[in-house]
Write an enzyme that holds these catalytic residues in place. Structure first.
Site, PDB file in Angstrom:
ATOM      1  CG  HIS A  26      41.602 -25.993  -2.224  1.00 39.21           C
ATOM      2  ND1 HIS A  26      40.477 -26.746  -2.484  1.00 39.21           N
ATOM      3  CD2 HIS A  26      42.646 -26.690  -2.728  1.00 39.21           C
ATOM      4  CE1 HIS A  26      40.821 -27.856  -3.127  1.00 39.21           C
ATOM      5  NE2 HIS A  26      42.135 -27.838  -3.285  1.00 39.21           N
ATOM      6  CG  ASP A  58      37.247 -26.259  -2.041  1.00 42.43           C
ATOM      7  OD1 ASP A  58      38.199 -25.442  -1.968  1.00 42.43           O
ATOM      8  OD2 ASP A  58      37.344 -27.417  -1.619  1.00 42.43           O
TER       9      ASP A  58
END
Ligand code: 9MR
Length: 379
Positions: free
Chosen positions: A288, A317
């Site tokens: 992340h 992400d």
């Protein structure tokens, strides 16, 4: 599956067992696959991708408690997720899959499901296999959400990265409040036996323990460590191995994004845990990332892969989804042979756990973003 007729265009490399359990892996193919295989038990070997096919039940097979949807293999034999999409491009480099998290909330959005089918080769249950979803009340197991995800994956020829068995978050209070060693040990074993056992032979991998390290690489203070010490790690992996012997067993964590102290702590922990026999098969780095945060990905993956274990990018992400950030991560995985898979933590920004940072490859209208095009070009 006792008898198998496989029609392959080029080469069948390995593994065709005379007897493959329903839901088990039934073939490894290295090149393209043009038709299905048929067993005389009625079960069917269905292609998932160039590295994985799964034995699915036919009418003559005994089905699990929740019967998955009947699978109709593609008449052309063209695997979903192949070709020019993310998974097709990625697996053409010898990788196992590019997947995404999903669950019924996103599978039921037609535009989202269409992209999962075209671009992704695996799914990870975003929430439906966590402890609060599966055993919120002691020894009362609920599998409605996870069965839906698993059935969708099987029906659509997708692999499954199962997530997660032992995590201090999304953990019911009846577990978090246990202070007795024997009680907690039997509770963990019972949970793993039931949850991993239900999907035995169906999943590629399990995140057995999740987010157990501090940033300095030491084990974090939470109920499992506080009550049992480090021994809970080996105990959980041993229970998972018994529950699903064919699943790759992973330890998964965040901020393993450069060759930092946490990466070093992770490497040391898996070496200690595997010292008397390999019970951890892989390390998951969630990734992340923040904007500009992909610069250390290559060093992190290289350091984790030096253990000799599989490495997977498990929840990718990136804030802002800059094309350069995404291609840095993809190139880092491509450069390390042990880096076997990438999983995006969602398809569209609109369904992301951090939607306001627009971190995914598809925008709120399910259109590919610049980062998507850059990643495709990089592969
Ligand atoms: O994406 C998940 C979100 O829907 C949940 O509300 C959240 C609850 O903790 O968990 C999210 O997924 C997490 C994953 O399971 C573990 N690593 C961090 C992920 C993002 O928080």
């Amino acid at each position: 599956m006792s008898k198998l007729l496989a029609f392959v265009t080029l080469a069948v490399v390995a593994q065709q067992a005379a007897s493959v359990a329903v839901w088990g892996q039934c073939a490894h193919f290295i090149l393209s696959f043009t038709a299905i295989s048929i067993g005389d038990s009625g079960s069917t070997c269905v292609y998932s991708n160039p590295y994985y096919s799964q034995c699915l039940p036919g009418t003559a097979s005994s089905a699990p408690a929740t019967t998955p949807t009947t699978v109709t293999p593609s008449p052309t034999g063209t695997p979903t997720g192949s070709g020019s999409g993310l998974n097709g491009k990625f697996t053409s480099h010898g990788k196992k899959f590019w997947g995404s998290c999903a669950d019924s909330n996103t599978l039921n959005i037609a535009a989202n499901a269409a992209i999962l089918k075209s671009d992704f080769g695996a799914v990870t249950p975003e929430n439906s296999l966590k402890w609060d979803a599966t055993e919120n009340v002691q020894n009362q197991f609920t599998f409605s959400g996870s069965d839906a995800l698993v059935n969708w994956a099987v029906s659509n020829g997708k692999m499954i990265r199962a997530h997660t068995l032992v995590w201090h978050s999304q953990l019911p209070n009846w577990v978090a409040s246990i202070t007795d060693k024997n009680t907690l040990t039997s509770v963990i074993k019972n949970h793993i036996t039931n949850v991993a056992g239900r999907y035995k032979g169906k999943v590629y991998s399990w995140d057995v323990v999740n987010e157990i390290l501090n940033e300095d690489g030491t084990l974090a203070s939470q109920v499992f460590y506080n009550v049992l010490g480090e021994s809970f790690v080996a105990m959980a992996f041993t229970a998972a191995r018994a529950a699903d012997p064919s699943a790759k067993l992973y330890i998964n964590d965040f901020n393993l994004d450069s060759n930092n102290a946490k990466v070093q702590g992770m490497v040391a922990l898996v070496k200690r845990t595997n010292a008397n026999g390999k019970i951890i098969d892989g390390i998951g780095t969630q990734m992340h990332l923040g904007a500009g945060g992909a610069g250390g990905a290559q060093a992190a993956i290289t350091a984790l892969a030096a253990t000799g274990l599989e490495v997977a990018i498990t929840e990718l992400d990136i804030t802002g989804a800059a094309p350069n950030d995404y291609t840095n991560v993809v190139k880092a995985c491509l450069a390390v042979s042990n880096c076997v898979s990438i999983t995006s933590w969602g398809v569209s920004d609109t369904n992301s756990w951090r939607a306001s940072s627009t971190p995914l490859l598809f925008d709120a209208n399910y259109k590919p973003k610049a980062a998507y095009n850059a990643v495709i070009a990089a592969m």
